[in-house]
Design a protein around this motif. Sequence first.
Motif, PDB file in Angstrom:
ATOM      1  N   LEU A   1       0.833  -1.210   0.000  1.00  0.00           N
ATOM      2  CA  LEU A   1       0.000   0.000   0.000  1.00  0.00           C
ATOM      3  C   LEU A   1       0.862   1.253   0.000  1.00  0.00           C
ATOM      4  CD1 LEU A   1      -2.827   1.190   0.116  1.00  0.00           C
ATOM      5  CD2 LEU A   1      -2.710   1.048   2.609  1.00  0.00           C
ATOM      6  N   GLU A   2       1.929   1.248   0.743  1.00  0.00           N
ATOM      7  CA  GLU A   2       2.838   2.405   0.731  1.00  0.00           C
ATOM      8  C   GLU A   2       3.477   2.586  -0.642  1.00  0.00           C
ATOM      9  OE1 GLU A   2       5.600   1.638   3.821  1.00  0.00           O
ATOM     10  OE2 GLU A   2       4.130   1.841   5.454  1.00  0.00           O
ATOM     11  N   GLN A   3       3.872   1.495  -1.271  1.00  0.00           N
ATOM     12  CA  GLN A   3       4.439   1.600  -2.613  1.00  0.00           C
ATOM     13  C   GLN A   3       3.406   2.124  -3.610  1.00  0.00           C
ATOM     14  OE1 GLN A   3       5.726  -2.415  -3.273  1.00  0.00           O
ATOM     15  NE2 GLN A   3       7.603  -2.202  -2.048  1.00  0.00           N
ATOM     16  N   LEU A   4       2.183   1.657  -3.482  1.00  0.00           N
ATOM     17  CA  LEU A   4       1.124   2.130  -4.370  1.00  0.00           C
ATOM     18  C   LEU A   4       0.880   3.620  -4.204  1.00  0.00           C
ATOM     19  CD1 LEU A   4      -1.342   1.771  -6.265  1.00  0.00           C
ATOM     20  CD2 LEU A   4      -2.650   1.110  -4.245  1.00  0.00           C
TER      21      LEU A   4
ATOM     22  N   THR B   1      -7.553  -3.138  10.358  1.00  0.00           N
ATOM     23  CA  THR B   1      -6.453  -3.009  11.323  1.00  0.00           C
ATOM     24  C   THR B   1      -5.567  -1.807  11.042  1.00  0.00           C
ATOM     25  OG1 THR B   1      -5.029  -4.450   9.991  1.00  0.00           O
ATOM     26  CG2 THR B   1      -6.437  -5.501  11.633  1.00  0.00           C
ATOM     27  N   MET B   2      -5.977  -0.929  10.151  1.00  0.00           N
ATOM     28  CA  MET B   2      -5.143   0.209   9.800  1.00  0.00           C
ATOM     29  C   MET B   2      -5.121   1.251  10.921  1.00  0.00           C
ATOM     30  SD  MET B   2      -5.840   0.982   5.771  1.00  0.00           S
ATOM     31  CE  MET B   2      -5.216  -0.109   4.510  1.00  0.00           C
ATOM     32  N   GLU B   3      -4.016   1.960  10.994  1.00  0.00           N
ATOM     33  CA  GLU B   3      -3.893   3.054  11.942  1.00  0.00           C
ATOM     34  C   GLU B   3      -4.368   4.360  11.311  1.00  0.00           C
ATOM     35  OE1 GLU B   3       0.137   3.153  13.148  1.00  0.00           O
ATOM     36  OE2 GLU B   3       0.068   1.220  14.214  1.00  0.00           O
ATOM     37  N   LYS B   4      -4.485   5.373  12.140  1.00  0.00           N
ATOM     38  CA  LYS B   4      -5.037   6.645  11.680  1.00  0.00           C
ATOM     39  C   LYS B   4      -4.155   7.291  10.627  1.00  0.00           C
ATOM     40  CE  LYS B   4      -6.776  11.096  13.282  1.00  0.00           C
ATOM     41  NZ  LYS B   4      -6.990  11.984  14.452  1.00  0.00           N
ATOM     42  N   LEU B   5      -2.846   7.228  10.793  1.00  0.00           N
ATOM     43  CA  LEU B   5      -1.939   7.840   9.823  1.00  0.00           C
ATOM     44  C   LEU B   5      -2.055   7.164   8.466  1.00  0.00           C
ATOM     45  CD1 LEU B   5       0.261   9.981   9.447  1.00  0.00           C
ATOM     46  CD2 LEU B   5       1.953   8.249  10.073  1.00  0.00           C
TER      47      LEU B   5
ATOM     48  N   GLU C   1      -5.390   8.262   6.824  1.00  0.00           N
ATOM     49  CA  GLU C   1      -5.291   9.623   6.299  1.00  0.00           C
ATOM     50  C   GLU C   1      -4.463   9.675   5.019  1.00  0.00           C
ATOM     51  OE1 GLU C   1      -3.694  11.889   9.467  1.00  0.00           O
ATOM     52  OE2 GLU C   1      -5.593  12.009  10.589  1.00  0.00           O
ATOM     53  N   GLY C   2      -3.543   8.731   4.851  1.00  0.00           N
ATOM     54  CA  GLY C   2      -2.753   8.696   3.623  1.00  0.00           C
ATOM     55  C   GLY C   2      -3.557   8.280   2.401  1.00  0.00           C
ATOM     56  N   LEU C   3      -4.748   7.732   2.608  1.00  0.00           N
ATOM     57  CA  LEU C   3      -5.606   7.338   1.489  1.00  0.00           C
ATOM     58  C   LEU C   3      -6.430   8.486   0.929  1.00  0.00           C
ATOM     59  CD1 LEU C   3      -7.011   3.994   2.950  1.00  0.00           C
ATOM     60  CD2 LEU C   3      -5.244   4.216   1.203  1.00  0.00           C
ATOM     61  N   SER C   4      -6.264   9.686   1.468  1.00  0.00           N
ATOM     62  CA  SER C   4      -7.142  10.796   1.078  1.00  0.00           C
ATOM     63  C   SER C   4      -7.043  11.109  -0.410  1.00  0.00           C
ATOM     64  CB  SER C   4      -6.785  12.044   1.895  1.00  0.00           C
ATOM     65  OG  SER C   4      -5.427  12.407   1.670  1.00  0.00           O
ATOM     66  N   LEU C   5      -5.858  11.036  -1.002  1.00  0.00           N
ATOM     67  CA  LEU C   5      -5.713  11.359  -2.419  1.00  0.00           C
ATOM     68  C   LEU C   5      -6.451  10.343  -3.290  1.00  0.00           C
ATOM     69  CD1 LEU C   5      -4.518  13.129  -4.612  1.00  0.00           C
ATOM     70  CD2 LEU C   5      -2.430  11.755  -4.530  1.00  0.00           C
ATOM     71  N   ILE C   6      -6.339   9.059  -2.961  1.00  0.00           N
ATOM     72  CA  ILE C   6      -7.059   8.039  -3.727  1.00  0.00           C
ATOM     73  C   ILE C   6      -8.563   8.193  -3.542  1.00  0.00           C
ATOM     74  CG2 ILE C   6      -7.486   5.561  -3.884  1.00  0.00           C
ATOM     75  CD1 ILE C   6      -4.621   5.016  -3.513  1.00  0.00           C
ATOM     76  N   ILE C   7      -8.997   8.517  -2.332  1.00  0.00           N
ATOM     77  CA  ILE C   7     -10.430   8.683  -2.079  1.00  0.00           C
ATOM     78  C   ILE C   7     -10.972   9.872  -2.860  1.00  0.00           C
ATOM     79  CG2 ILE C   7     -12.142   9.160  -0.301  1.00  0.00           C
ATOM     80  CD1 ILE C   7     -10.374   7.694   1.679  1.00  0.00           C
TER      81      ILE C   7
ATOM     82  N   LEU D   1     -11.698   6.783  11.968  1.00  0.00           N
ATOM     83  CA  LEU D   1     -10.398   7.342  11.605  1.00  0.00           C
ATOM     84  C   LEU D   1     -10.464   8.223  10.362  1.00  0.00           C
ATOM     85  CD1 LEU D   1      -8.071   4.245  12.182  1.00  0.00           C
ATOM     86  CD2 LEU D   1      -8.745   6.027  13.791  1.00  0.00           C
ATOM     87  N   LEU D   2     -11.578   8.172   9.634  1.00  0.00           N
ATOM     88  CA  LEU D   2     -11.725   9.027   8.456  1.00  0.00           C
ATOM     89  C   LEU D   2     -12.077  10.435   8.876  1.00  0.00           C
ATOM     90  CD1 LEU D   2     -13.740   6.776   5.963  1.00  0.00           C
ATOM     91  CD2 LEU D   2     -11.450   7.669   5.600  1.00  0.00           C
ATOM     92  N   PRO D   3     -11.492  11.453   8.272  1.00  0.00           N
ATOM     93  CA  PRO D   3     -11.931  12.825   8.556  1.00  0.00           C
ATOM     94  C   PRO D   3     -13.404  13.000   8.220  1.00  0.00           C
ATOM     95  CG  PRO D   3      -9.839  12.820   7.367  1.00  0.00           C
ATOM     96  CD  PRO D   3     -10.338  11.407   7.361  1.00  0.00           C
TER      97      PRO D   3
END
Length: 776
Positions: A417-420, A451-455, A458-464, A541-543
Amino acid sequence: MAFSALPPELRSLCRRLTATKVEQLPALLPSLLRDLLRCKEPLSRSYEAKASDNSSESTVLVHKLKTQISTLLNSRTSQGRFVGVALVKAMVETGGWECLRTSEPWVRGLLSILQRKDPAVIKDLCVVTLVKIYTLMHAYPTLIREIVTPTLPTFGTACLQILKPPATSKVAKAPNSLIETIFEGFSVIIPLYPTTLRQFATKLRVETRSYVAPTVSDGTIVPASLQACSRRLVIRLHMTAVKGGDSTEWTKHLDGIITTFHATADQVLRAIQENWESVSGHPLESTLQRVDFDKDPQGGGDSLDQLPPWTGIYAGSERLVGLLDFICEYLRCFTKTTVTIPVSAIVDIVTRISSIMPPIPGKEKSASIQMNPAVGREEKDELWTVFPDIQLAAMKLLFVMTQRLGRNFLPLAQTSLEQLLRMFESSYRLPEIRIIAFLLTKEILQLCGPTMEKLTVEGLSLIIKACCRDLLGSGGHLKRPKQSAASIQNGLKSKSVSQNADAFLGNSAEDEFISVSLSSEHVSAGAALLTTLFTHVPQQLLPSSLRAHMLKTAILCQIKDAQVASVLHPVRDKSGKTPAVILPYLTQQFPHDESVEVLRFNFRPMATGPRNDAMDIDEAPIEDASEDESSMNGFSFNRPLETSVPGPADHTPAEAAETSAKAQDLFLPKRPLETVLRSEEERTTVVRPPPTNLLKRKSEEAEIAISKRVEIDTTATTVISAPIQASINPPSQAPKTGSVGAQDEEDSSDNESVHLNMELDADDDDDDDDDGAEEN
């Protein structure tokens, strides 16, 4: 059930084949095949047993049909041979074993046609027919011994002569369609007869050398379908190895492809000083020392164990993409024995590509990306031009790995996911990048999303945001970016900017939104990702602004699965209330859907907001939006919602009004009172205000808000929170005044409130007795 009557198509078929000229038969071939497929009963019947009344006629007609087909196979004209080949294929598919056991003369005739100088279309159909016969005979060992084993080597030799004609012959090169058919035919029969075809494995590997990863340096155009079938053939050649060595052959060839990829990447990526370190043992420093910067990037070789040579950045990028697709095909194709997938080496490839961040216009240069000063500017520009294609191939490789490994991919999910996200940040402007990113994100979220953490969330915001923007654009809800009529600098109009006269005109409401044309695959991938974001991501955890944007997208684009998922996975504030209720929108858009009906009558939220706490789709803008993403986040939702409610033909206005009223009653309750059960074992206790304070509370009734809660006793098992008048007066004795309490009582006069009020009145005497006892 067997039909004993002789089908009339059999007589008609024999008569038409006899009476029609051979040159006219190709035009009649569709109708001939249709009639033949309807004669399954007589063609598949065994005539050695005792015959029935009409079996003699059927036997004569079937024998006559087989003789006519054999005559067509040996015809002097190409039209007759073409029709004969097509009829043979239909006969063996329809008649089954009865036609297969007598098909040896047909197989000999097909092999002779394959060795003639007939048109490519006849040879194409001939290869398909022979492969079909060999495939059907695999279930019968007797037919394998009598027909397949003697004729299969001849088939392999004839196909190799088509792929590589002798140097002395003047035969032209076979077209790509015929080559693709031959490769696909070998891919089908090699798993069935690996020992018989073992002698052709080396020659087939050489013939596929120029098709598995072609480049522009080859001077020819290879279709994508031909590339795919050639890769499948090469992969399945490991089955022809000696018993026990097929898994070793599979692993050896895959390791060779990975090594070739890194050697090619050393040449293509030489303009970048990479900070990537291999975990699979690839020596980066030693290979870079052998790079000659005085020459163009180049690779490959003329030996038979190497791929064809290439020169230039564009050719090198095509070779890299072809090798990545080759590895994907290795993960897709099945194997007969257990093989070991080199996961670390494959992840190493993706890590090398994802560690490179192309320069983004308008932003500062990243300190981690250092360019090689020995490489010219033109080569660097060409590299950044082709680099998105390499990233796309790497994303596809990750996607295939997630599908192939399933739950076993879980240890690599977070890293992938980080690489993506790193690759998506630099290339999300391309639609194909967004499609594969949506698909891959959905697969990863289904593995490790809860099981994802908040950080990480939040890193998925661009894809969302990209997903919502694509869905809104495809649905026609994307707001047109505003353009100023003229740019003013220092009080004067800029002369460098060309002015549009139409910009001075007022835009109508129809021009405020634009529709973006996206493929169906793109839209379905975005809708599936949006649903997964509700079901597999911790909603707390989603804004809040980002979740509101997701809800707006699901409602405006009428994505039912996403709306249902949002209802089943709500977000509650600290007080336990649900800030947004979208059930009315869902029932209005899908009034006849079964899942929505089940949700309507069974789902009860534990706590909601105020009475009118339905979702307002005109509020909650996306926060933290940059100026570059104004077109992505600047949506307007003030248009009337287009619903799919049936017209008057399906529902009358009275029924529609009744349904709307029921929906309002069901999803937006007026909450006349609230009951909280503390324990199922204890008896329900109803607490009522003492009668001594009745007059005082009636005088203050007008000042009490509707949504205000009054707790009488915090230690009681059941707490009644409601307007005071509703707790002391049954519906029949309600005062007819214009007070707020009376209006609320009338609105809440359903069956449940009547029973509760009756219970209050029944316990009235007990409370009076208790009060009297306390006074005494």
